[in-house]
Design a protein around this motif. Structure first.
Motif, PDB file in Angstrom:
ATOM      1  N   ILE A   1      -9.159  -0.281   3.374  1.00  8.78           N
ATOM      2  CA  ILE A   1      -9.021  -1.435   2.191  1.00  8.78           C
ATOM      3  C   ILE A   1      -8.980  -3.042   3.464  1.00  8.78           C
TER       4      ILE A   1
ATOM      5  N   PHE B   1      -5.962  -6.582  -2.375  1.00 11.24           N
ATOM      6  CA  PHE B   1      -6.908  -5.858  -2.226  1.00 11.24           C
ATOM      7  C   PHE B   1      -7.926  -6.736  -2.619  1.00 11.24           C
TER       8      PHE B   1
ATOM      9  N   LEU C   1       0.876  -1.403  -0.026  1.00  6.74           N
ATOM     10  CA  LEU C   1       0.008   0.310   0.214  1.00  6.74           C
ATOM     11  C   LEU C   1       0.783   1.549   0.226  1.00  6.74           C
TER      12      LEU C   1
ATOM     13  N   LEU D   1      -5.898   1.676  -6.711  1.00 11.71           N
ATOM     14  CA  LEU D   1      -4.818   1.207  -5.649  1.00 11.71           C
ATOM     15  C   LEU D   1      -5.501  -0.438  -6.096  1.00 11.71           C
TER      16      LEU D   1
END
Length: 560
Positions: A81, A69, A6, A64
């Protein structure tokens, strides 16, 4: 891993304005599961990007993307997330099974050396509960350092010099009995040492007598040296028995007296740098600019003080080991002393002075007060360990009378309970001595953790688990909290070392054991589908909790 992923993605998206390390430090773990497994607050980004946190979250969330994820949501200025449970579970279990005892290891310490000064009892005094803290905190830090890649040097810097030994020599000459000292050296020497301080209250001349004997010792008086060596050898023999019980070993055991003939070079160095000043007949290094009182180097009678020896020892340690860190695991009442030592080393223009760190800790209290040998107010660690082992044996006899090797299991459980009782506290806090709390075999204790490991071992045996047949593709919603906790172990190890706080590992293990017991309670592990997969999870748990206990210096019995 997911925090690094991340942080990496966000740093690429946000550009050069924010570093990856800064982003990593600001990633949070939400307290409520419904808010995700990770969260990034956009509030601190708003000023730099001149946008509201809500707008930034909405812009960043869709960018993202990773197999880790499952879902990325912008919520009230946060990016929440949710991890892909199936992918994360398989990746975590595979990593644990592949690395086993190496799981959680780091490489940031590779090629570096850390010297750790720990334990450091005084000769001719009992090894009390007051010495436990430095010993077990220092030992745990050494284990953590090794797990982070460091070469470690554990030094037991024995207190075998100073004016207190002049007092002891004076006391022995007045009231000592050779036969009684030979039969029970520590107890007898403590007895006359306490008597010295009691009688000195009424007769101040005794203090001068003690100073006189210390001066004799410094000047090499034959009688003083002979008695001092006898007291030292007898003490070290007793200390070794304690260390063997605790399972603590040292790379070097060295007394303050070793530096007696080396302090001249240190004093000369201070003179060379024009740092010495006279104060009431004594020699000091002034630390006015640092806002500290002067560091006393030599007393007015010409005798040395422990600051001089600590300066000499620090120089010697750097010359011997070229350390990258020198940790002094010593009580917080010595904070001023170590500030002075660090600043004097800095004034000597040693660049490594910045790497000298005082790892302070709170006191072990007895009824709210500090333990003190001179006041005869102390609890012997040896007695506490023996009682803990005996209580563990009684519990084992009650719960598992047919157990083989009861003595060994009782030792592991009893000693572990004493060590963990200390390490579960933040090192900076005082700890109230409580034998009953130490020996409680339920709740936040080592036996609770050890029994969780025993339960896991038993399940694996009943299920005839073979690690070579392990299956990591577990799809079980009930296992998710345990998986996330197992996954957190490497990060906990890193933080625990970098903050010099073993309690972080202790608290992590308590939560790990709680989640395992929760899973065990709500899941029929040995029945139903996914048997090998569930056993693989149990095996992964057993690896992590055993290694976590090892980092704290605690053994994990397979049966108890």
């Amino acid at each position: 891993m997911e925090k690094h992923v991340l942080a990496l993605q966000l740093s690429h998206i946000l550009g050069e304005k924010l570093t990856r390390d800064w982003i990593y430090e600001n990633i949070e773990v939400p307290k409520k599961e419904k808010m995700g497994d990770l969260a990034f607050p956009c509030f601190k980004l708003a000023p730099a990007f001149r946008k509201s946190p809500q707008e930034l979250a909405r812009e960043l969330a869709p960018q993202l993307k990773h197999d880790l994820f499952e879902c990325v949501q912008p919520v009230s200025g946060y990016i929440n997330i949710f991890l892909n449970q199936e992918f994360t579970t398989e990746h975590t279990l595979k990593q644990i099974l592949t690395e086993r005892a190496s799981y959680g290891k780091h490489s940031f310490g590779e090629g570096k050396t850390v010297v750790i000064d720990l334990s450091a009892p005084n000769i001719a005094k009992p090894f009390s509960m007051g010495h436990l803290r430095s010993t077990v905190i220092g030992n745990a830090l050494a284990n953590l350092a090794e797990h982070c890649g460091y070469e470690t040097v554990k030094i037991n810097y024995i207190g075998d010099y100073g004016t207190q030994f002049g007092k002891l020599l004076a006391a022995y000459k007045m009231w000592g009995n050779e036969e009684r000292v030979k039969s029970n050296p520590i107890a007898e020497l403590t007895k006359i040492y306490v008597r010295f301080h009691e009688e000195a209250k009424e007769d101040p001349e005794l203090i001068e007598e003690g100073r006189g004997w210390f001066k004799k010792l410094e000047q090499g008086d034959e009688e003083a040296l002979t008695l001092w060596k006898w007291f030292k050898d007898a003490s070290l023999e007793e200390f070794d028995k304690i260390y063997q019980m605790l399972g603590v070993e040292f790379d070097l055991t060295r007394g303050e007296a070793y530096y007696n003939d080396k302090m001249v070079a240190t004093v000369d160095l201070l003179k060379e740098h024009q740092l010495l000043a006279e104060s009431k007949g004594a020699q000091v290094v002034r630390l006015d600019e640092e806002g500290l009182p002067p560091c006393l180097i030599k007393k007015s009678d010409g005798t040395s003080i422990y600051a001089t020896r600590d300066l000499t020892a620090a120089i010697d340690r750097y010359q011997s080991y070229s350390f990258d860190e020198a940790l002094y695991v010593v009580g917080h009442e010595q904070s001023l002393h170590f500030q002075q030592i660090k600043h004097v080393l800095g004034k000597l223009h040693f660049p490594w002075a910045r790497d000298v760190k005082h790892i302070s800790f709170g006191m072990m209290l007895q009824n709210g007060s500090k333990m003190s040998t001179r006041r005869g107010k102390t609890i012997l660690l040896k007695n506490v360990l023996k009682e803990a082992i005996q209580q563990a044996k009684i519990n084992i006899e009650e719960k598992n009378p047919g157990l083989e090797n009861k003595e060994e299991a009782a030792r592991q459980v009893g000693v572990g309970s004493v060590i963990f009782h200390d390490l579960k506290h933040d090192r900076r806090n005082d700890v109230e001595f409580s034998l009953s709390d130490m020996l409680t075999f339920e709740g936040n204790t080592a036996p609770y953790l050890q029994y969780a490991f025993v339960r896991a071992h038993s399940i694996l045996q009943k299920g005839a688990f073979d690690p070579h047949q392990a299956e990591t593709h577990l799809n079980d919603e009930k296992a998710w909290p345990l998986i996330k906790q197992l996954r957190a172990f490497p990060q906990i190890v890193e933080v625990a070392y970098k903050e010099y706080d073993p309690s972080k590992v202790a608290k992590y293990l308590l939560e790990l054991a709680r989640l395992f017991n929760q899973y065990y309670t709500h899941t029929k592990i040995l029945q139903g589908e996914q048997l090998q997969k569930k056993l693989t999870l149990v095996y992964g748990f057993s690896i992590v909790i055993k290694e976590g206990l090892h980092l704290l210096g605690i053994e994990a019995p397979e049966k108890m």
